[in-house]
Every structure is written in structure tokens, then in C-alpha cells.
Write an enzyme that holds these catalytic residues in place. Sequence first.
Site, PDB file in Angstrom:
ATOM      1  N   GLU A 151       0.837  -1.211   0.000  1.00 18.88           N
ATOM      2  CA  GLU A 151       0.000   0.000   0.000  1.00 18.88           C
ATOM      3  C   GLU A 151       0.872   1.261   0.000  1.00 18.88           C
ATOM      4  O   GLU A 151       0.585   2.226  -0.726  1.00 18.88           O
ATOM      5  CB  GLU A 151      -0.909  -0.022   1.242  1.00 18.88           C
ATOM      6  CG  GLU A 151      -2.036   0.971   1.226  1.00 18.88           C
ATOM      7  CD  GLU A 151      -3.072   0.702   0.136  1.00 18.88           C
ATOM      8  OE1 GLU A 151      -3.150   1.534  -0.776  1.00 18.88           O
ATOM      9  OE2 GLU A 151      -3.766  -0.317   0.195  1.00 18.88           O
ATOM     10  N   GLU A 201       1.834   6.101  -7.312  1.00 18.75           N
ATOM     11  CA  GLU A 201       0.780   7.026  -7.752  1.00 18.75           C
ATOM     12  C   GLU A 201       1.294   8.470  -7.765  1.00 18.75           C
ATOM     13  O   GLU A 201       1.046   9.219  -8.712  1.00 18.75           O
ATOM     14  CB  GLU A 201      -0.437   6.924  -6.826  1.00 18.75           C
ATOM     15  CG  GLU A 201      -1.350   5.761  -7.157  1.00 18.75           C
ATOM     16  CD  GLU A 201      -2.540   5.658  -6.208  1.00 18.75           C
ATOM     17  OE1 GLU A 201      -3.286   4.688  -6.340  1.00 18.75           O
ATOM     18  OE2 GLU A 201      -2.702   6.546  -5.336  1.00 18.75           O
TER      19      GLU A 201
END
Length: 123
Positions: free
Chosen positions: A66, A73
Amino acid sequence: MKPRRSWSRVFRDAWSGIRETVMHERNMKIHAAAGIAVLIAALLLRLPARDMALLLLTIAMVLTTEVINTAIEAAVDLAAPEWHELAKKAKDASAGAVLIAAAFAVFIGLLVFWRPVMTLLGL
Ligand SMILES: Nc1ncnc2c1ncn2[C@@H]1O[C@H](COP(=O)(O)OP(=O)(O)OP(=O)(O)O)[C@@H](O)[C@H]1O
């Protein structure tokens, strides 16, 4: 040449990366909460050390993917703020890594908790 960071600075920057991810990423909040709930359940059920180690490893795998997903991102948004096929490829693959880790975490959780929960329920 860049000045060398002190060890305390290195840890502070890394901790800041984790904190930012927990504060701003909804999925990270969900995964962190699920991880804490799983550990509390494991402690209450007094699972053996080997099962606890397996759960800790699994939780670490999900949280780590994560955090890496968040980094990818951000880097992609910086490099390609507009729509781009390669940006999509990178973000989808990164999200896919989290999905793989989370799916295996569910399987491992079921394998580890199945017998102790059945015993607790007298089944
Ligand atoms: N620059 C881009 N070019 C092409 N597709 C993109 C781009 N940015 C996002 N996407 C697509 O939108 C999806 C979601 O990307 P976004 O950056 O919104 O992630 P997110 O919703 O913040 O994800 P998460 O919930 O994991 O944090 C990506 O998986 C990708 O398919």
C-alpha cells in the site's frame, strides 16, 4: 554533492512517508485497521507464535504494498498529470500488487483462524 542525511533524519523522513499514507489514503486506513483487529483477535485466541509470525508477515506485506502503491501514484502524477497509457499501466499494476497481497492475506487469515474459531464455537 548532496549532504549526507543523519540516521535520525532518515528515520524521520521514512516515518513521515508512512504517516502521510495512513492519513491520506483511505485503503491504507482500512488495511491498517484490519491488521490491528486481526492482531487483537490473534492475541485473544492465544494463537501460537508461528501463526502470529505468519499474520505479522502478511500484514506487513499488505501495508508495504500500500505504501509503495502510494509512492508510485505520486510519482506517476508528477511525471504524467494528463491521461497516458503508460501512466494507466503503472497505476493499474501497482494497484494490482496491493490486490494480490490483500487477497492472499484473506486466505492466510482463514487458514490461521479457522480451527481456533471453530474450537471456540464448539464446532
Ligand atoms: N494519468 C493517468 N493516465 C491514465 N490513467 C490514469 C491516470 N491516472 C489515473 N488513471 C487511472 O485511474 C485509476 C485510479 O487512479 P488514481 O490515481 O485516481 O488512484 P486512486 O483512486 O487514488 O487509487 P487508490 O484508491 O489506490 O489510492 C488508475 O488505476 C488508472 O487506471
